[in-house]
Design an enzyme around this catalytic site. Sequence first.
Site, PDB file in Angstrom:
ATOM      1  N   GLY A  21       0.791  -1.237   0.000  1.00 54.20           N
ATOM      2  CA  GLY A  21       0.000   0.000   0.000  1.00 54.20           C
ATOM      3  C   GLY A  21       0.817   1.277   0.000  1.00 54.20           C
ATOM      4  O   GLY A  21       0.311   2.334   0.385  1.00 54.20           O
ATOM      5  N   SER A  22       2.079   1.212  -0.482  1.00 54.16           N
ATOM      6  CA  SER A  22       2.870   2.451  -0.454  1.00 54.16           C
ATOM      7  C   SER A  22       2.348   3.480  -1.455  1.00 54.16           C
ATOM      8  O   SER A  22       2.423   4.685  -1.207  1.00 54.16           O
ATOM      9  CB  SER A  22       4.356   2.159  -0.686  1.00 54.16           C
ATOM     10  OG  SER A  22       4.602   1.812  -2.023  1.00 54.16           O
ATOM     11  N   ASN A  23       1.791   3.025  -2.586  1.00 52.12           N
ATOM     12  CA  ASN A  23       1.205   4.001  -3.528  1.00 52.12           C
ATOM     13  C   ASN A  23      -0.040   4.652  -2.929  1.00 52.12           C
ATOM     14  O   ASN A  23      -0.269   5.846  -3.123  1.00 52.12           O
ATOM     15  CB  ASN A  23       0.905   3.343  -4.873  1.00 52.12           C
ATOM     16  CG  ASN A  23       2.132   3.318  -5.766  1.00 52.12           C
ATOM     17  OD1 ASN A  23       2.571   4.355  -6.270  1.00 52.12           O
ATOM     18  ND2 ASN A  23       2.727   2.147  -5.939  1.00 52.12           N
ATOM     19  N   LYS A 101      -5.358  -8.510  -8.998  1.00 51.60           N
ATOM     20  CA  LYS A 101      -6.432  -9.318  -9.596  1.00 51.60           C
ATOM     21  C   LYS A 101      -6.963  -8.607 -10.823  1.00 51.60           C
ATOM     22  O   LYS A 101      -6.964  -7.373 -10.887  1.00 51.60           O
ATOM     23  CB  LYS A 101      -7.577  -9.501  -8.589  1.00 51.60           C
ATOM     24  CG  LYS A 101      -7.170 -10.245  -7.336  1.00 51.60           C
ATOM     25  CD  LYS A 101      -7.094 -11.725  -7.603  1.00 51.60           C
ATOM     26  CE  LYS A 101      -6.562 -12.468  -6.400  1.00 51.60           C
ATOM     27  NZ  LYS A 101      -6.241 -13.860  -6.691  1.00 51.60           N
ATOM     28  N   HIS A 119       2.033   0.719 -13.396  1.00 56.25           N
ATOM     29  CA  HIS A 119       2.817  -0.477 -13.700  1.00 56.25           C
ATOM     30  C   HIS A 119       4.298  -0.115 -13.562  1.00 56.25           C
ATOM     31  O   HIS A 119       4.720   0.931 -14.048  1.00 56.25           O
ATOM     32  CB  HIS A 119       2.500  -0.945 -15.124  1.00 56.25           C
ATOM     33  CG  HIS A 119       3.158  -2.237 -15.454  1.00 56.25           C
ATOM     34  ND1 HIS A 119       2.653  -3.459 -15.026  1.00 56.25           N
ATOM     35  CD2 HIS A 119       4.297  -2.518 -16.138  1.00 56.25           C
ATOM     36  CE1 HIS A 119       3.452  -4.420 -15.442  1.00 56.25           C
ATOM     37  NE2 HIS A 119       4.453  -3.878 -16.109  1.00 56.25           N
ATOM     38  N   ASP A 160      -2.451  -4.574 -18.732  1.00 58.14           N
ATOM     39  CA  ASP A 160      -1.408  -3.580 -19.054  1.00 58.14           C
ATOM     40  C   ASP A 160      -1.467  -3.046 -20.484  1.00 58.14           C
ATOM     41  O   ASP A 160      -0.435  -2.654 -21.035  1.00 58.14           O
ATOM     42  CB  ASP A 160      -0.005  -4.183 -18.803  1.00 58.14           C
ATOM     43  CG  ASP A 160       0.150  -4.695 -17.382  1.00 58.14           C
ATOM     44  OD1 ASP A 160      -0.384  -4.062 -16.458  1.00 58.14           O
ATOM     45  OD2 ASP A 160       0.812  -5.726 -17.203  1.00 58.14           O
TER      46      ASP A 160
HETATM   47  C1  GAR Z   1       3.991  -1.196  -7.327  1.00 64.04           C
HETATM   48  O1  GAR Z   1       5.339  -1.248  -7.695  1.00 64.04           O
HETATM   49  C2  GAR Z   1       3.095  -1.251  -8.555  1.00 64.04           C
HETATM   50  O2  GAR Z   1       3.664  -0.593  -9.666  1.00 64.04           O
HETATM   51  C3  GAR Z   1       3.027  -2.727  -8.795  1.00 64.04           C
HETATM   52  O3  GAR Z   1       2.876  -3.284  -7.525  1.00 64.04           O
HETATM   53  C4  GAR Z   1       3.556  -2.457  -6.577  1.00 64.04           C
HETATM   54  C5  GAR Z   1       2.609  -2.161  -5.451  1.00 64.04           C
HETATM   55  O4  GAR Z   1       3.277  -1.530  -4.389  1.00 64.04           O
HETATM   56  N1  GAR Z   1       1.931  -3.053  -9.660  1.00 64.04           N
HETATM   57  C6  GAR Z   1       2.000  -3.995 -10.597  1.00 64.04           C
HETATM   58  O5  GAR Z   1       2.952  -4.700 -10.781  1.00 64.04           O
HETATM   59  C7  GAR Z   1       0.725  -4.118 -11.451  1.00 64.04           C
HETATM   60  N2  GAR Z   1       0.978  -4.892 -12.610  1.00 64.04           N
HETATM   61  P1  GAR Z   1       2.483  -0.835  -3.217  1.00 64.04           P
HETATM   62  O6  GAR Z   1       1.515  -1.874  -2.655  1.00 64.04           O
HETATM   63  O7  GAR Z   1       3.543  -0.487  -2.213  1.00 64.04           O
HETATM   64  O8  GAR Z   1       1.782   0.375  -3.765  1.00 64.04           O
END
Ligand code: GAR
Length: 216
Positions: A21-23, A101, A119, A160
Amino acid sequence: MNEIKSASGGLRIAVLASGRGSNLRAIVDALHAGIISNAQVSLVLSNNSSSGALEFARQQNIPAVHLNRLQFTTDVEFTTAMTQTIREHNCNFIVLAGYMKKLDPTIISSFKNRIINIHPALLPAYGGKGMYGMRVHEAVIASRDSVSGATVHFVDEEYDRGPVVLQERVDVSPADTPESLAEKVLKIEHTLYPKAINLFAQGKVHVNGQHVVIES
Ligand code: GAR
């Protein structure tokens, strides 16, 4: 050209996340800092009951809902519950932030051009089924590419593949490992995603088929 208008009161965002969940945190921080305006996170939805994203949402008093296909008998029941939850919170925009998912096509069509994903590579490179998280960075390192980056794109029925909204590059050095590259890319994700969301919140993103125009 199809303008992405936000409803009066701005973007009401449902963030869908599976993991750390950092984003999500970066988006909420950007809202608090005024980097994103005319928007709010109205719901955090996760397929993973122990995700950092749900925990963070609860700390922030953001409605946090765990919904997993295993809780339901059929795909239709699961999709209906997901759609109802998003509607109940009056969300008009969906942000996938590490949601691992595939979304049901009925959700994609009812939120047409209102679902985005981030992505961790420069799409169309290193995208598609099975390409997520560390696998992406491992593939970039194995190919000895000298650049990678992050992409914010619209979500359509294929992994994607939807039109690109924003991309940012990072240099890959010969000393990089998948882990160090992941760290570099994640750092740019945390500024790129808020920037993209704010463009939507300001009504500056226009889309026509695969063609995206960002108003300056
Ligand atoms: C992020 O790096 C995002 O780009 C990637 O998962 C990570 C989630 O990090 N997403 C994918 O690979 C989607 N195809 P987070 O949970 O710390 O936000």
